[in-house]
Design a protein around this motif. Sequence first.
Motif, PDB file in Angstrom:
ATOM      1  N   GLU A 365     -24.699  97.340  95.045  1.00 33.25           N
ATOM      2  CA  GLU A 365     -26.046  97.890  95.248  1.00 33.25           C
ATOM      3  C   GLU A 365     -26.250  99.192  94.478  1.00 33.25           C
ATOM      4  O   GLU A 365     -27.384  99.547  94.143  1.00 33.25           O
ATOM      5  N   SER A 366     -25.138  99.886  94.180  1.00 27.86           N
ATOM      6  CA  SER A 366     -25.268 101.114  93.389  1.00 27.86           C
ATOM      7  C   SER A 366     -25.370 100.793  91.892  1.00 27.86           C
ATOM      8  O   SER A 366     -25.490 101.700  91.071  1.00 27.86           O
ATOM      9  N   GLY A 367     -25.265  99.496  91.536  1.00 25.04           N
ATOM     10  CA  GLY A 367     -25.486  99.106  90.151  1.00 25.04           C
ATOM     11  C   GLY A 367     -24.238  98.719  89.382  1.00 25.04           C
ATOM     12  O   GLY A 367     -24.322  98.264  88.246  1.00 25.04           O
ATOM     13  N   THR A 368     -23.050  98.850  89.997  1.00 26.05           N
ATOM     14  CA  THR A 368     -21.808  98.452  89.322  1.00 26.05           C
ATOM     15  C   THR A 368     -21.440  97.040  89.751  1.00 26.05           C
ATOM     16  O   THR A 368     -21.218  96.789  90.935  1.00 26.05           O
ATOM     17  N   MET A 369     -21.409  96.116  88.780  1.00 25.80           N
ATOM     18  CA  MET A 369     -21.160  94.715  89.131  1.00 25.80           C
ATOM     19  C   MET A 369     -20.596  93.958  87.939  1.00 25.80           C
ATOM     20  O   MET A 369     -20.604  94.461  86.815  1.00 25.80           O
ATOM     21  N   LYS A 371     -20.443  90.656  85.232  1.00 26.95           N
ATOM     22  CA  LYS A 371     -21.506  90.133  84.366  1.00 26.95           C
ATOM     23  C   LYS A 371     -22.363  89.042  84.994  1.00 26.95           C
ATOM     24  O   LYS A 371     -23.570  88.992  84.787  1.00 26.95           O
ATOM     25  N   ASP A 372     -21.719  88.150  85.768  1.00 26.67           N
ATOM     26  CA  ASP A 372     -22.472  87.053  86.386  1.00 26.67           C
ATOM     27  C   ASP A 372     -23.619  87.573  87.240  1.00 26.67           C
ATOM     28  O   ASP A 372     -24.705  86.994  87.258  1.00 26.67           O
ATOM     29  N   LEU A 373     -23.391  88.703  87.940  1.00 24.41           N
ATOM     30  CA  LEU A 373     -24.448  89.281  88.776  1.00 24.41           C
ATOM     31  C   LEU A 373     -25.416  90.113  87.937  1.00 24.41           C
ATOM     32  O   LEU A 373     -26.622  90.112  88.187  1.00 24.41           O
ATOM     33  N   ALA A 374     -24.864  90.804  86.934  1.00 28.57           N
ATOM     34  CA  ALA A 374     -25.717  91.627  86.071  1.00 28.57           C
ATOM     35  C   ALA A 374     -26.821  90.776  85.429  1.00 28.57           C
ATOM     36  O   ALA A 374     -27.940  91.244  85.211  1.00 28.57           O
ATOM     37  N   LEU A 375     -26.505  89.499  85.176  1.00 26.96           N
ATOM     38  CA  LEU A 375     -27.471  88.594  84.541  1.00 26.96           C
ATOM     39  C   LEU A 375     -28.626  88.211  85.474  1.00 26.96           C
ATOM     40  O   LEU A 375     -29.706  87.865  85.003  1.00 26.96           O
ATOM     41  N   ILE A 376     -28.387  88.242  86.784  1.00 24.77           N
ATOM     42  CA  ILE A 376     -29.433  87.752  87.698  1.00 24.77           C
ATOM     43  C   ILE A 376     -30.007  88.827  88.614  1.00 24.77           C
ATOM     44  O   ILE A 376     -30.910  88.559  89.392  1.00 24.77           O
ATOM     45  N   THR A 377     -29.502  90.055  88.516  1.00 25.54           N
ATOM     46  CA  THR A 377     -29.948  91.070  89.467  1.00 25.54           C
ATOM     47  C   THR A 377     -31.353  91.578  89.163  1.00 25.54           C
ATOM     48  O   THR A 377     -31.798  91.563  88.007  1.00 25.54           O
ATOM     49  N   THR A 378     -32.033  92.025  90.229  1.00 25.13           N
ATOM     50  CA  THR A 378     -33.343  92.645  90.053  1.00 25.13           C
ATOM     51  C   THR A 378     -33.196  94.167  89.936  1.00 25.13           C
ATOM     52  O   THR A 378     -34.184  94.868  89.736  1.00 25.13           O
ATOM     53  N   LEU A 379     -31.965  94.684  90.098  1.00 20.65           N
ATOM     54  CA  LEU A 379     -31.741  96.126  89.975  1.00 20.65           C
ATOM     55  C   LEU A 379     -31.873  96.550  88.509  1.00 20.65           C
ATOM     56  O   LEU A 379     -31.602  95.766  87.603  1.00 20.65           O
ATOM     57  N   GLU A 380     -32.256  97.828  88.326  1.00 23.56           N
ATOM     58  CA  GLU A 380     -32.309  98.354  86.954  1.00 23.56           C
ATOM     59  C   GLU A 380     -31.132  99.289  86.737  1.00 23.56           C
ATOM     60  O   GLU A 380     -30.447  99.667  87.673  1.00 23.56           O
ATOM     61  N   ASN A 381     -30.886  99.666  85.504  1.00 20.48           N
ATOM     62  CA  ASN A 381     -29.757 100.550  85.147  1.00 20.48           C
ATOM     63  C   ASN A 381     -28.430 100.013  85.660  1.00 20.48           C
ATOM     64  O   ASN A 381     -27.697 100.689  86.378  1.00 20.48           O
ATOM     65  N   ASN A 383     -24.607  98.695  85.552  1.00 19.93           N
ATOM     66  CA  ASN A 383     -23.370  98.970  84.849  1.00 19.93           C
ATOM     67  C   ASN A 383     -22.479  97.724  84.970  1.00 19.93           C
ATOM     68  O   ASN A 383     -21.816  97.528  85.980  1.00 19.93           O
ATOM     69  N   ALA A 384     -22.512  96.853  83.931  1.00 20.24           N
ATOM     70  CA  ALA A 384     -21.712  95.620  83.974  1.00 20.24           C
ATOM     71  C   ALA A 384     -20.278  95.942  83.572  1.00 20.24           C
ATOM     72  O   ALA A 384     -20.040  96.447  82.485  1.00 20.24           O
ATOM     73  N   VAL A 385     -19.332  95.669  84.483  1.00 24.25           N
ATOM     74  CA  VAL A 385     -17.946  96.085  84.248  1.00 24.25           C
ATOM     75  C   VAL A 385     -17.002  94.885  84.170  1.00 24.25           C
ATOM     76  O   VAL A 385     -17.386  93.763  84.498  1.00 24.25           O
TER      77      VAL A 385
END
Length: 398
Positions: A365-369, A371-381, A383-385
């Motif tokens: 929820e703080s934005g660190t996730m 790649k699979d989630l980074a592709l579908i998240t509605t969050l902005e900014n 950080n795909a790790v």
Amino acid sequence: MSKIQMTTPLVEMDGDEMTRILWKMIKDELLLPFIDLKTEYYDLGLEHRNETDDQVTFDSAEATKKYGVAVKCATITPNAARMDEYDLKEMWKSPNGTIRAILDGTVFRAPITVKGIEPTVSKWKKPITIARHAYGDVYKGVEIKVPGAGKAELVYTGEDGTEIRETIHEFDGAGIIQGMHNVDKSIESFARSCFKYALDTKQDLWFATKDTISKKYDHTFKDIFQEIYDAEYAQQFEAAGIEYFYTLIDDAVARVMKSEGGYIWACKNYDGDVMSDMISSAFGSLAMMTSVLVSPQGYYEYEAAHGTVQRHYYKHLKGEETSTNSVATIFAWTGALRKRGELDGNKELMEFADKLEKATLDTIESGTMTKDLALITTLENVNAVNSEDFIKAIAERL
Ligand code: NAP
Ligand code: MG
């Protein structure tokens, strides 16, 4: 800081490929620094299954009966390609199938919901847990391709010779027929596992079949559930403030789409096969699903719903960076640790499981996730790790 103590070991079933890599990282970074971890270790990695003629899988299931709680890493189910890759003596059976046959359970799968990964169905606010009956029906069906005109009959011959006979159809020409079965004992354990799990998780239980059309087959499922509910669970459900709700399968589907979630949906084998894929994809991803096998005797085996993520593992072997989502595997551990804590009256262990889950979800929820989630998240900014940095970010928060 003193570590959390455990009184009874967990049965630990290690596995294969990328999930085996994650398994070790999770233990090293998220568990061992905080818990004096007691496990009875079984290596279900394919090499060791092959060395032991798969005995290790049987032993791990027996150990689960002894201790009551297991945590399992994803494992390879061998096919022809794996025979060569691992130089196998035999095409060993699916470990999950072997363990299920020994523990005789029902598999419960629930999405792990997190802000920023929104369900496709906007009304869904809480997870929907699917409980799939894993025996019989069309999966054990017998079929005939009818070549031409003739009579098809259904015949049962009792051990004492009594016969029951029904005409299926008088064929004018070519067609198809199918015979399928189930057994009361399996339906009964399915029902008990569902009622137990509903009480355990304090959620309503829904069950649905097509009993109006299938007046004997599906109706037997309905009757067995109702009889067991009335005789063994009605009072406990009332005390827990939860409900058992039976309806027709088409009505259930319509209600599920309009619901807010937050219940268990018990499904016959085929319905569960189809509906669990619908539920998991509508909630986001297979890497964000918990999965637990609950036996009618109350043994629990926690795992991730996905496989060993072979494609990522081959990249890892080539020294390339991977971004594999470890959430489902982390939740397999937290599920097992919480259940162990509950059975042993170990509050610290249960609280640790809660904290680790919270740290995992907060990290996303703080934005660190991954790649699979980074592709579908509605969050902005976002950080795909990579795989390791994701686990390290959770460890830091923890
Ligand atoms: P898989 O492990 O489920 O992965 C299929 C694809 O889904 C991956 O290539 C990846 O997509 C995505 N994926 C799955 N889990 C992910 C995660 N944690 N993080 C990120 N992406 C994820 O299926 P598979 O690779 O086809 O199967 C590998 C082996 O798993 C097979 O040998 C099979 O027998 C076994 N299996 C075991 C179990 C079990 O033990 N419970 C269950 C199913 C399969 P991208 O490649 O697009 O990134
Ligand atoms: Mg399926």
